[in-house]
Scaffold this active site. Structure first.
Site, PDB file in Angstrom:
ATOM      1  N   HIS A  61      30.647 -52.263  -9.719  1.00 44.92           N
ATOM      2  CA  HIS A  61      29.583 -53.280  -9.652  1.00 44.92           C
ATOM      3  C   HIS A  61      28.390 -52.928 -10.537  1.00 44.92           C
ATOM      4  CE1 HIS A  61      31.558 -55.510  -6.565  1.00 44.92           C
ATOM      5  NE2 HIS A  61      31.430 -54.575  -5.645  1.00 44.92           N
TER       6      HIS A  61
ATOM      7  N   ASP B 192      40.259 -53.466  -6.357  1.00 43.86           N
ATOM      8  CA  ASP B 192      39.269 -53.502  -5.287  1.00 43.86           C
ATOM      9  C   ASP B 192      39.143 -54.942  -4.794  1.00 43.86           C
ATOM     10  OD1 ASP B 192      36.663 -51.657  -4.335  1.00 43.86           O
ATOM     11  OD2 ASP B 192      36.270 -53.810  -4.292  1.00 43.86           O
TER      12      ASP B 192
END
Length: 690
Positions: free
Chosen positions: A144, A187
């Site tokens: 992220h 993920d």
């Protein structure tokens, strides 16, 4: 015939772990899903199975700033380097509170640098051939983290740093000649940071399969859409597979592998594969809500091992149920060491939505990858499996985006049977240190919500998945049989822009794509009419168009006013999807916003404010009569908002240039006004006081 096991060369699998990465922890000792016990649980499990004894361990050193700088800005590097120093002791907590799902303590800097260094070292050793493959058990995670921003538990983008190191370091490039890297991100959350770092780079094929929920699932917004395929030299080299909901399991992921990832990987022929190996899509994870098993992860990894001469590096990302996390990493380690998947079974069929997503992704990418040009056989797509319905969260977008300084709400939403689907701001969720995956929200203890609760009474988790899939909200089917005219008076007058709300995607001038309707059928007819309502422009910024106002109608009619309107004949189901996209950044909602009963009210009262999207810019639905016996509906602001615009309590603003150009295209395309008259029409709407 396979050679006997004793005659096979022993795979050289590297294993990177350093307990110093446990120094990164919440400053006040508060329980948090991303905590030191994550990697400790993995290491304990691997040691119990004697995995480290079969691997090659190596010492970990911190990544160098010069390497990190290939993907992160100097400002961000200095920030992460210094945040743990005494200089920041009094400010650290306050700084973290302003970031998205981030905490810092005195050990954060070292842990972040060690995590990045471990992934770089593992990647370099595999690229050189000193190792066949490697697993980097690292934290904090990275996918992220953006060039100048820490978010979503991630401080430095470990995988992106390693990939860029292979591509850009002079010594490494000269020695290895790496020019094609595949990054597989499994993920459960979309790797927004990694995507942005390589979005224009064809040397990296970025592939992400993630829970998307039409833009409502973290990190929210449109970045994870299948329409985001890369730009410039990287066009076609960014592949997103966005799940429409949770509960996706082994068969769903493997269908994506077989019909998207494997075909494109065969064409791309990567020289090394880096896996952003988050295990929060595993069954029982408190943040993911999906149903992957260790066997599923093992199979996905095995299918990748036939490429790049087996040069694969797994770098840990998410995974917050300690038991499922450790067991899944163990399965992957065994697969790399033994060359075969762990023992398991595949049962059931992919969700109906899985095939829909697969087909959408293939269609979007077929221009870049001819392997996607042919249609999948219908017989393999036969499935009636549907997820249990859930209510997604509010997140404003599109022409109805809130002002820049307004924060969207994030809450926990409850299913009708009491089982809850977790769509939470990551920073609000605390997970205890045990293996049971329980979590607390705002101090209240709630049992792990998804399939794990039900699985306590089932021996086979697939029975749970099947039981959940048999539930389905029927309103879409009934509203798909009712036609309405949707009257558009803003950018949607341009047909290509309106089709973004139906098919997904974006047109010139838009910064974010629309997510599309569930039913992507084109309008059955298009007609023009004028209505006695005042067109005006208000607000000052939208995410789709940037600075400038959006088009609205005065909810009250007046014979002195005239607004041109392009009417699209669509279904009431599609109208609901357009309405939700105009107001919110999701379209998974348990009940319709406007149904057949509301239509009766609308015909009688001429308007209805939709309570469930109260606060959205276009929450007021107007009835404007009929065309060919079919009702005409449009959407605008509530009357109370119009009064605030009139009194100056809410801003009025001329439209952004790109937004204005699209409206002009719609008017000219529809042959309603010549260009100069169309320009004057919009200027008049923007200039006249309310």
């Amino acid at each position: 015939m396979d050679s006997a096991p004793e005659n096979r060369p022993r795979p050289r699998v590297g294993l990177a772990y350093d307990d110093r990465m446990c120094q990164h922890a919440t400053p006040d000792g508060e329980r948090h899903p991303e905590n030191p016990n994550r990697i400790r649980a993995i290491w304990r499990k691997l040691e119990a199975e004697c995995i480290p004894e079969r691997c090659i361990l190596f010492n970990i050193k911190e990544a160098e700033d010069a390497i990190i700088e290939s993907v992160h800005t100097r400002k961000h590097i200095q920030f992460i380097r210094n945040i743990s120093s005494k200089e920041f002791d009094s400010r650290r907590l306050r700084i973290a509170s302003k970031l998205d799902s981030i905490y810092f303590n005195e050990g954060s800097s070292k842990s972040a640098y060690l995590a990045a260094g471990a992934v770089v070292e593992a990647t370099e050793n595999v690229a050189k051939g000193d190792l066949d493959s490697a697993i980097a058990i690292v934290r904090p995670p990275g996918h992220h983290a953006e060039a100048n921003k820490a978010m979503g538990f991630c401080l430095l983008n470990n995988v992106a740093i390693a990939a860029s190191y292979l591509l850009n370091e002079r010594v490494c490039t000269a020695e290895l000649g790496i020019r094609r890297i595949l990054i597989v991100d499994w993920d459960v959350h979309h790797g927004n940071g990694t995507q942005k770092m390589f979005y224009k780079d064809s040397r990296v094929l970025y592939f992400s399969v993630h829970r998307f929920d039409f833009g409502s699932f973290y990190p929210s917004g449109g970045d994870g859409s299948h329409c985001m395929t890369g730009e410039d030299q990287g066009a076609g080299y960014n592949i997103n597979v966005p799940w429409e909901h949770g509960q996706c399991g082994d068969v769903d992921y493997l269908a994506v592998w077989d019909h998207i990832l494997i075909p494109v990987t065969e064409t791309y022929n990567p020289e090394i594969i880096l896996v952003s190996a988050g295990f929060d899509a595993a069954m029982g994870d408190p943040l993911g809500g999906c149903c992957l098993t260790p066997y599923g992860y093992s199979l996905m990894l095995k299918k990748l091992m036939k490429f790049a001469d087996g040069k694969i590096v797994l770098a840990l990302e998410g995974g917050y149920n300690l038991s499922s996390l450790a067991n899944s990493v163990l399965a992957c380690a065994k697969t790399l060491l033994e060359g075969n998947p762990v023992v398991g079974n595949l049962e059931g069929k992919p969700f109906e939505s899985t095939w829909r997503v697969i087909n959408e992704v293939r269609h979007e990418l077929k221009t870049y990858w001819p392997v996607f040009s042919f249609d999948l056989p219908q017989e393999i797509q036969i499935s009636k499996a549907k997820p249990y319905p859930f209510q997604a969260g509010i997140n404003y977008s599109s022409d109805s985006d809130l002002e820049k300084d307004h924060e969207p709400s994030n809450t926990l939403y409850t299913l009708t049977n009491g089982v809850e689907d977790v769509i939470l701001p990551l920073s609000k969720l605390n997970v205890d240190d045990g293996d049971n995956g329980k979590f607390t929200v705002s101090g209240q203890d709630r049992s792990q919500p998804n399939v794990q609760i039900l699985s306590e009474t089932r021996e086979n988790p697939k029975e749970v998945e099947t039981e959940i899939c048999n539930h389905f909200v029927p309103w879409r089917s009934s509203l798909s049989k009712i036609d309405v005219w949707y009257g558009s008076y803003g950018s949607n007058m341009y047909r290509a822009r309106f089709l973004c709300y139906i098919e997904g995607g974006k047109v010139e001038g838009m910064s974010e794509p629309s997510l599309g309707a569930r039913d992507k059928s084109s309008p059955k007819d298009v007609k023009w009419k004028s209505v006695p309502h005042r067109l005006f422009f208000a607000r000052s910024h939208s995410n789709a168009w940037g600075d400038g106002g959006a088009a609205f109608l005065n909810p009250e009619s007046s014979t002195n006013d005239k607004t041109y309107m392009r009417c699209y004949r669509i279904t009431l189901e599609q109208f609901n999807d357009v309405l939700i996209q105009e107001n919110l950044n999701y379209k998974s909602f348990e009940s319709p916003l406007v149904d057949s009963h509301d239509m009766e009210f609308l015909v009688k009262n001429r308007s209805i404010c939709v309570e469930s999207i109260k606060g959205g810019w276009y929450s007021n639905v107007l009835y404007l009569g009929e065309l060919d016996g079919i009702p005409i509906l449009t959407m605008t602001c509530p009357a109370s908002d119009f009064e605030k615009y009139r009194r100056g309590e809410l801003p009025a603003c001329a439209p952004a240039k790109g937004y204005e150009n699209i409206i002009l295209k719609g008017l000219v395309e529809g042959e309603q006004l010549p260009l100069q008259q169309a320009i004057a029409y919009l200027k008049d709407a923007a200039a006249n006081k309310l």
